[in-house]
Design a protein around this motif. Structure first.
Motif, PDB file in Angstrom:
ATOM      1  N   GLU A   1       0.836  -1.211   0.000  1.00  0.00           N
ATOM      2  CA  GLU A   1       0.000   0.000   0.000  1.00  0.00           C
ATOM      3  C   GLU A   1       0.866   1.254   0.000  1.00  0.00           C
ATOM      4  O   GLU A   1       0.651   2.180  -0.787  1.00  0.00           O
ATOM      5  CB  GLU A   1      -0.935  -0.008   1.207  1.00  0.00           C
TER       6      GLU A   1
ATOM      7  N   ASN B   1       2.798   1.546  -3.394  1.00  0.00           N
ATOM      8  CA  ASN B   1       1.901   1.990  -4.463  1.00  0.00           C
ATOM      9  C   ASN B   1       1.535   3.464  -4.312  1.00  0.00           C
ATOM     10  O   ASN B   1       1.489   4.200  -5.293  1.00  0.00           O
ATOM     11  CB  ASN B   1       0.643   1.127  -4.503  1.00  0.00           C
ATOM     12  N   ASN B   2       1.263   3.892  -3.071  1.00  0.00           N
ATOM     13  CA  ASN B   2       0.943   5.302  -2.837  1.00  0.00           C
ATOM     14  C   ASN B   2       2.118   6.204  -3.175  1.00  0.00           C
ATOM     15  O   ASN B   2       1.931   7.304  -3.703  1.00  0.00           O
ATOM     16  CB  ASN B   2       0.497   5.532  -1.394  1.00  0.00           C
ATOM     17  N   THR B   3       3.323   5.740  -2.874  1.00  0.00           N
ATOM     18  CA  THR B   3       4.514   6.526  -3.205  1.00  0.00           C
ATOM     19  C   THR B   3       4.613   6.722  -4.707  1.00  0.00           C
ATOM     20  O   THR B   3       4.820   7.847  -5.194  1.00  0.00           O
ATOM     21  CB  THR B   3       5.778   5.828  -2.665  1.00  0.00           C
TER      22      THR B   3
ATOM     23  N   GLU C   1       2.204   6.374  -6.972  1.00  0.00           N
ATOM     24  CA  GLU C   1       1.040   7.088  -7.493  1.00  0.00           C
ATOM     25  C   GLU C   1       1.041   8.567  -7.125  1.00  0.00           C
ATOM     26  O   GLU C   1       0.802   9.422  -7.982  1.00  0.00           O
ATOM     27  CB  GLU C   1      -0.245   6.432  -6.974  1.00  0.00           C
ATOM     28  N   HIS C   2       1.299   8.869  -5.866  1.00  0.00           N
ATOM     29  CA  HIS C   2       1.136  10.249  -5.394  1.00  0.00           C
ATOM     30  C   HIS C   2       2.433  11.053  -5.381  1.00  0.00           C
ATOM     31  O   HIS C   2       2.442  12.211  -5.804  1.00  0.00           O
ATOM     32  CB  HIS C   2       0.478  10.260  -4.021  1.00  0.00           C
TER      33      HIS C   2
ATOM     34  N   LEU D   1       3.434  13.987   1.253  1.00  0.00           N
ATOM     35  CA  LEU D   1       2.064  13.666   1.642  1.00  0.00           C
ATOM     36  C   LEU D   1       1.483  14.868   2.374  1.00  0.00           C
ATOM     37  O   LEU D   1       2.049  15.304   3.386  1.00  0.00           O
ATOM     38  CB  LEU D   1       2.065  12.427   2.544  1.00  0.00           C
TER      39      LEU D   1
ATOM     40  N   SER E   1      -8.826   7.226  -2.154  1.00  0.00           N
ATOM     41  CA  SER E   1      -7.923   8.096  -1.398  1.00  0.00           C
ATOM     42  C   SER E   1      -8.217   8.052   0.091  1.00  0.00           C
ATOM     43  O   SER E   1      -9.344   8.287   0.515  1.00  0.00           O
ATOM     44  CB  SER E   1      -8.045   9.534  -1.905  1.00  0.00           C
TER      45      SER E   1
ATOM     46  N   GLY F   1      -6.345   3.437   2.200  1.00  0.00           N
ATOM     47  CA  GLY F   1      -5.118   2.678   2.405  1.00  0.00           C
ATOM     48  C   GLY F   1      -4.372   3.125   3.632  1.00  0.00           C
ATOM     49  O   GLY F   1      -3.871   2.305   4.403  1.00  0.00           O
ATOM     50  N   LEU F   2      -4.307   4.433   3.838  1.00  0.00           N
ATOM     51  CA  LEU F   2      -3.631   4.964   5.013  1.00  0.00           C
ATOM     52  C   LEU F   2      -4.342   4.537   6.289  1.00  0.00           C
ATOM     53  O   LEU F   2      -3.698   4.185   7.280  1.00  0.00           O
ATOM     54  CB  LEU F   2      -3.542   6.486   4.927  1.00  0.00           C
TER      55      LEU F   2
END
Length: 150
Positions: free
Chosen positions: A51, A54-56, A58-59, A91, A115, A118-119
């Motif tokens: 997670e 992937n967030n790294t 993507e964002h 972030l 959004s 996941g966090l």
């Protein structure tokens, strides 16, 4: 892998491509399976790692390959911690606060975009989570305490 006393660390750097999350996750799973973490804890750690990776991508890097994503695995007698670092977009603080303050609302809202979920999952499954930005380097740390064979 370096070892000093009862600490072991492994640092991996991969390109910001989603296909590389599998490589990192498999390596970390293999390492964690050799610790005193239970199989369930290993799976939770792997899920949360994917997670964050992937967030790294993507964002922080806007889905663009060609950037470095660093993963540091730190194993001690008391915990397994993982830090994912990048030099992309940080972030936003409101995302961190929203995840902590509106977790129940987010889970109960079927129309909510992905959004933030996941966090919340990472915060729920890990024993400790920390995010910081220092000198342009964003680092998301997460981990599980080792309880041993209880």
């Amino acid at each position: 892998m370096t070892q000093s006393g009862r600490h072991q660390q492994l640092k991996m750097e991969v390109d910001s491509s989603f296909s590389n999350t599998v490589i990192v996750a498999m390596a970390v799973r293999g390492i964690c399976e050799m610790t005193l973490l239970t199989p369930v804890e290993v799976s939770r750690l792997e899920l949360c790692l994917v997670e964050v990776l992937n967030n790294t991508i993507e964002h922080a890097y806007n889905n663009q390959p060609g950037n470095v994503v660093e993963t540091l695995v730190d194993i001690s007698d008391t915990a397994v911690s993982i830090t994912v670092s990048d030099r992309g977009l940080a972030l936003p603080a409101e995302i961190l606060n929203e995840s902590a303050n509106h977790a129940e609302q987010m889970l109960n809202n079927p129309t909510l975009q992905s959004s933030g979920r996941g966090l919340f999952i990472v915060n729920s499954l890990m024993d400790f989570v920390h995010y910081e930005t220092l000198s342009g380097k964003n680092s998301f740390s997460l981990g599980i305490n080792i309880h041993g064979n209880e």
